[in-house]
Design an enzyme around this catalytic site. Structure first.
Site, PDB file in Angstrom:
ATOM      1  N   LYS A  64      16.663  18.773 -85.396  1.00 43.25           N
ATOM      2  CA  LYS A  64      17.491  17.705 -85.981  1.00 43.25           C
ATOM      3  C   LYS A  64      16.771  16.352 -85.950  1.00 43.25           C
ATOM      4  O   LYS A  64      16.795  15.607 -86.923  1.00 43.25           O
ATOM      5  CB  LYS A  64      18.829  17.566 -85.224  1.00 43.25           C
ATOM      6  N   ARG A  68      29.790  15.761 -80.625  1.00 46.58           N
ATOM      7  CA  ARG A  68      29.472  17.022 -79.940  1.00 46.58           C
ATOM      8  C   ARG A  68      30.722  17.696 -79.385  1.00 46.58           C
ATOM      9  O   ARG A  68      30.624  18.786 -78.837  1.00 46.58           O
ATOM     10  CB  ARG A  68      28.513  16.740 -78.785  1.00 46.58           C
ATOM     11  N   ARG A  89       7.793  22.321 -75.188  1.00 43.08           N
ATOM     12  CA  ARG A  89       7.733  20.960 -75.736  1.00 43.08           C
ATOM     13  C   ARG A  89       7.254  19.970 -74.682  1.00 43.08           C
ATOM     14  O   ARG A  89       7.638  20.035 -73.521  1.00 43.08           O
ATOM     15  CB  ARG A  89       9.132  20.559 -76.218  1.00 43.08           C
ATOM     16  N   ARG A 118      10.235  16.876 -70.521  1.00 40.31           N
ATOM     17  CA  ARG A 118      11.553  16.269 -70.275  1.00 40.31           C
ATOM     18  C   ARG A 118      12.266  17.099 -69.214  1.00 40.31           C
ATOM     19  O   ARG A 118      12.232  18.335 -69.291  1.00 40.31           O
ATOM     20  CB  ARG A 118      12.377  16.309 -71.567  1.00 40.31           C
ATOM     21  N   ARG A 137      22.217  23.968 -71.658  1.00 41.12           N
ATOM     22  CA  ARG A 137      22.499  23.179 -72.868  1.00 41.12           C
ATOM     23  C   ARG A 137      22.967  24.086 -74.008  1.00 41.12           C
ATOM     24  O   ARG A 137      23.824  23.703 -74.802  1.00 41.12           O
ATOM     25  CB  ARG A 137      21.234  22.398 -73.303  1.00 41.12           C
TER      26      ARG A 137
HETATM   27  P1  AMP Z   1      19.904  15.467 -77.237  1.00 40.83           P
HETATM   28  O1  AMP Z   1      18.593  14.774 -77.198  1.00 40.83           O
HETATM   29  O2  AMP Z   1      20.718  15.162 -78.470  1.00 40.83           O
HETATM   30  O3  AMP Z   1      19.799  16.960 -76.990  1.00 40.83           O
HETATM   31  O4  AMP Z   1      20.774  14.864 -76.032  1.00 40.83           O
HETATM   32  C1  AMP Z   1      20.301  14.893 -74.699  1.00 40.83           C
HETATM   33  C2  AMP Z   1      21.469  14.794 -73.738  1.00 40.83           C
HETATM   34  O5  AMP Z   1      22.189  13.572 -73.949  1.00 40.83           O
HETATM   35  C3  AMP Z   1      22.529  15.878 -73.859  1.00 40.83           C
HETATM   36  O6  AMP Z   1      22.174  17.071 -73.173  1.00 40.83           O
HETATM   37  C4  AMP Z   1      23.749  15.191 -73.227  1.00 40.83           C
HETATM   38  O7  AMP Z   1      23.629  15.134 -71.817  1.00 40.83           O
HETATM   39  C5  AMP Z   1      23.591  13.761 -73.741  1.00 40.83           C
HETATM   40  N1  AMP Z   1      24.271  13.555 -75.035  1.00 40.83           N
HETATM   41  C6  AMP Z   1      23.689  13.253 -76.222  1.00 40.83           C
HETATM   42  N2  AMP Z   1      24.622  13.125 -77.187  1.00 40.83           N
HETATM   43  C7  AMP Z   1      25.811  13.351 -76.609  1.00 40.83           C
HETATM   44  C8  AMP Z   1      27.148  13.391 -77.081  1.00 40.83           C
HETATM   45  N3  AMP Z   1      27.453  13.166 -78.376  1.00 40.83           N
HETATM   46  N4  AMP Z   1      28.135  13.658 -76.198  1.00 40.83           N
HETATM   47  C9  AMP Z   1      27.877  13.864 -74.889  1.00 40.83           C
HETATM   48  N5  AMP Z   1      26.631  13.868 -74.373  1.00 40.83           N
HETATM   49  C10 AMP Z   1      25.597  13.614 -75.217  1.00 40.83           C
END
Ligand code: AMP
Length: 223
Positions: A13, A88, A127, A160, A171
């Site tokens: 994404k 989400r 990654r 990360r 996740r």
């Molecule tokens: P991402 O890089 O989008 O996978 O986000 C990394 C982490 O940020 C996720 O595993 C959540 O802990 C937090 N996070 C990002 N976006 C959201 C969201 N919309 N709602 C809740 N937690 C979020």
């Protein structure tokens, strides 16, 4: 245009969002990037969310809704935006709809990234990210002599904390349980189209462009 990218972690994404935002000249709003920056800078928000990110859990809805609404109020979002990683949960989606309705606006399209968990696991566990400029790389593409160095700025690459295998698995479970119900939510609004996210970056991008073009034409009643 106001667009949402929906899909599991590691489905590409972020990469596709950067391509599309450049093409459409709209801001890229990645909640994951915003939260990681806050953690890195040790802000109040960063300290609040650090443990959730580390464990692969979702940050509480009220925190994330407040964060995104603040961004959406900014002037650069007036001509449209791309949401990557938000909403989400159903509650986040409902509050986004409510926020936009008050402004007589709505989401134009939701792009659903389809990919198998095994590909995600492989992509994310290999990654690496530059500790300075945040450029992404993958261990399968690194030559021995450049291993662990950023191809752009030569600084150290790191993994990360949430790209460790046991956190990726968490996740993916969180995605299944809390985010997947959004597919039906947006299908009921007739906003969704899907792309096969296991293809190459350029194939995925062409599919997104083509579907968005068709969707726009249909909305305009041209086809
Ligand atoms: P991402 O890089 O989008 O996978 O986000 C990394 C982490 O940020 C996720 O595993 C959540 O802990 C937090 N996070 C990002 N976006 C959201 C969201 N919309 N709602 C809740 N937690 C979020």
């Amino acid at each position: 245009m106001r667009i949402i990218f929906l899909g599991p972690p590691g489905s590409g994404k972020g990469t596709q969002a950067r391509f599309l935002c450049q093409t459409l000249s709209i801001p890229h709003l990645s909640t994951g990037d915003m939260l990681r920056l806050a953690v890195e800078k040790k802000t109040f928000l960063g300290n609040q969310v650090f443990e959730y990110l580390k464990k692969g859990l979702l940050v509480p809805d009220d925190i994330i809704i407040h964060l995104i609404e603040e961004k959406l109020e900014q002037k650069d979002c007036e001509k449209g935006f791309l949401l990557d990683g938000f909403p989400r949960t159903i509650l986040q989606a409902q509050s986004l709809d409510h926020f936009l309705e008050k402004k007589k606006l709505c989401i134009d399209a939701v792009v659903l990234f389809l990919i198998s968990p095994s590909i995600v696991l492989n992509r994310l566990s290999g990654r690496r990210v530059c500790s300075v400029c945040h450029t992404l790389d993958h261990i399968s593409q690194m030559k021995d002599n450049t291993k662990n160095k950023c191809k752009k700025c030569q600084n150290d690459l790191i993994q990360r904390p949430d790209d460790q295998e046991h956190v990726i698995e968490k996740r993916l479970v969180v995605y299944q349980e809390q985010t997947k119900p959004l597919i039906e939510y947006y299908q009921n609004q007739n906003k969704c189209f899907s792309v096969d996210a296991s293809q190459t970056e350029s194939e995925v991008f062409s599919a997104i462009e083509q579907n968005l073009f068709l969707k726009t034409k249909r909305q305009q009643g041209v086809i």
